[in-house]
Design an enzyme around this catalytic site. Sequence first.
Site, PDB file in Angstrom:
ATOM      1  CG  ASP A 232     153.285 -46.388 -55.350  1.00  0.00           C
ATOM      2  OD1 ASP A 232     152.115 -46.283 -55.788  1.00  0.00           O
ATOM      3  OD2 ASP A 232     153.651 -45.864 -54.276  1.00  0.00           O
TER       4      ASP A 232
HETATM    5  C1  BGC Z   1     150.407 -44.569 -53.536  1.00  0.00           C
HETATM    6  C2  BGC Z   1     149.968 -46.014 -53.367  1.00  0.00           C
HETATM    7  C3  BGC Z   1     148.612 -46.207 -53.964  1.00  0.00           C
HETATM    8  C4  BGC Z   1     148.642 -45.808 -55.413  1.00  0.00           C
HETATM    9  C5  BGC Z   1     147.316 -45.962 -56.116  1.00  0.00           C
HETATM   10  C6  BGC Z   1     150.285 -44.118 -54.974  1.00  0.00           C
HETATM   11  O1  BGC Z   1     150.506 -42.757 -55.086  1.00  0.00           O
HETATM   12  O2  BGC Z   1     151.737 -44.414 -53.116  1.00  0.00           O
HETATM   13  O3  BGC Z   1     149.952 -46.351 -52.008  1.00  0.00           O
HETATM   14  O4  BGC Z   1     148.206 -47.538 -53.802  1.00  0.00           O
HETATM   15  O5  BGC Z   1     149.019 -44.440 -55.503  1.00  0.00           O
HETATM   16  O6  BGC Z   1     146.409 -45.029 -55.642  1.00  0.00           O
END
Ligand code: BGC
Length: 748
Positions: A232
């Site tokens: 993530d």
């Molecule tokens: C979120 C993800 C997301 C990623 C990219 C993160 O903060 O938890 O779900 O895909 O950011 O935007």
Amino acid sequence: MSESTYPEVNDLTLEEKASLTSGGDAWHLQGVESKGIPGYMITDGPHGLRKSLASSTGETDLNDSVPATCFPPAAGLSSSWNPELIHQVGEAMAEECIQEKVAVILGPGVNIKRNPLGGRCFEYWSEDPYLAGHEAIGIVSGVQSKGVGTSLKHFAANNQETDRLRVSANISQRALREIYFPAFEHIVKEAQPWTIMCSYNRINGVHSAQNHWLLTDVLRDEWGFEGIVMSDWGADHDRVASLNAGLNLEMPPSYTDDQIVYAARDGRIQPEQLDRMAQGMIDLVDKTRAAMSVEGYRFDVDAHDEVAHQAAVESMVLLKNDDAILPVSSDAKVAVIGEFARTPRYQGGGSSHITPTRMTGFLDTLTARGVDVRFAPGFTLDLEPADAAMAAEAVETAKGADVVLMFLGLPEAAESEGFDRETLDIPAKQIELLEAVAAENRNIVVVLSNGSVVSVAPWAANAKGILESWLLGQAGGPALADVIFGHVSPSGKLAQTVPMDINDDPSMINWPGEEGHVDYGEGVFVGYRYYDTYGKAVDYPFGYGLSYATFEVSDVKVARTGDNTASVSAVVKNVSDVDAAETVQVYVAPGKASVARPVHELKGFRKVFLKAGESAEVSFDLDERAFAYWSEKFNGWHVESGAYTVEVGTSSRDIAGTGVVELDGDGKSEPLTEWSTFGEWSEDPTGSKIVASVYAEGEAGNLPKMPDNDMMRMFLKSMPINSMPMLMSEGGKKITAFMLDEYAKVAK
Ligand code: BGC
């Protein structure tokens, strides 16, 4: 060996291999330009494409992205119980990715809604892992059928936003296997997502990005995952530990690829492990290459808006419909109250925020369709106190109307990624307005807009009808008009329980944790697994939803198809004069079990569209897993022998018919020892015979006589047999020795 026409990992230098294991920028893979491996774009997700306009600079403005169809977020779509429709949504999203040259869309997110206050409940599917897995698989298979990748997220146990980057979710193996893993497991085994995104949090003390057990032992070795795992955004805190654990890709890049190079040189990373991780990245690029090579493709904006429309129709759940107040007849005098009718809340906040291709609110739709209504906003969409003048205008507007449609719900600031809600209630000013309007006009239908469950009990008496519309995406206006005016019947079913009070929820005692950890003390008793097992009153149960039609489910037949498998069939009939859909649900209720098991669990569902008067037979195969629990003793799935009830119904609390099936069990057993209790000896086929002879030999005078009455039999049940001397001193020793000797003879 990969069949890629790209270079194999062996053709790359150490530095090039290392470079593949982090992004080029926040939204691109790094690629290896000199070797012809492109750095494709990957971006959010999950209910439509969010391709950031600022992406070329690597900056992130969550609300500034190229227009894309905004489909209903999972909060809505999960209520459709319609995997085929969800598959179509996936296909449409992929076409938009092809146009925008996005190789992987970051979704779906299948974490369990452990507690309805969770900030990301709006983008997760259910409190039930079977439903979450069998719905969200449609997104994965739909997107990937067009040659674009998905990223199943967030693996695993991102069930709260509070302290999400650090918190340790302390979860038993059993709860992980039965509740928090199965949606991932099902999708991995059946649809092979090309990528998986690990979660921010720790699980039992270990950050997911660095969790070898999670990313390698379980995901790859047990489930056979063939794709790559990415972090993530910002979840990778130790490049070397993460790569060794099985993380292929750090996102966004921390520009520390040299750490991988050094570690490979000094042996902290084995060459095979780096090769495996880097080859995964080459394979990913190869899989997406065909779609990314399409030039000049334009998706059909109207057709996708229509998919979003259909998805929105099926996302709504009719909770209450006293006096058949819905549907509203076309000649009724209608008052519409609530800013949400004019300014819809159609998606959640955070990384999933989409710029829609078009946006049609409910009022816009009525205007476009020539439907004349009176409107008053009633309140502002913020957390400010009530405005007396707006409230008075709303009450005035409701006067004399045949039906008042009151659009209530959660304003954007009340729920988002990044924080959890503190209350289940909608803002007090909306409840007060409802009371004031109800004093003037009793014919009220409340239309709710919210990403996760809100409490209904405090105000439900003031509404004859309640239509839960969740967040409906960009075509929510027309979809609402279709349902409210009866062009189509609502058919959604709750994917999460609506509790009466948040303090009824079993997770509340451990929510949201403290001092860096949260103990999932409720174990497997999440959502209806708790409410139904312990007979707790709820406002609306899991699986519930009304229709304008009436259905009957009958002829439930359950048959054993193998030692530990069964089939079930039933007939569902539309006994009304309205065409509509019903969702038949199958729950399995274990009989006597040696661990605490939920009273029943969802193991199958089918949505059936039936014209007025039509009927259909539905059938389901229940595999061994449908009856199993995760045994910590055997460190594996375990089916006990005995009777299991298979229930068929239309919600977890509307069971139309049942059948019982006797299963053999999988035969797993542990050898008896001196530490096994009398109870365990008595339940074992061999042990029970030995227990019987202890009593018989005592009667015959060949052994000390066992104390024998009801109370003593209960007392002995939980006593290991090596404690007999405590009870009977030397005589007890003889009994223990006799039992172990007899057992040893049989075991030989
Ligand atoms: C979120 C993800 C997301 C990623 C990219 C993160 O903060 O938890 O779900 O895909 O950011 O935007």
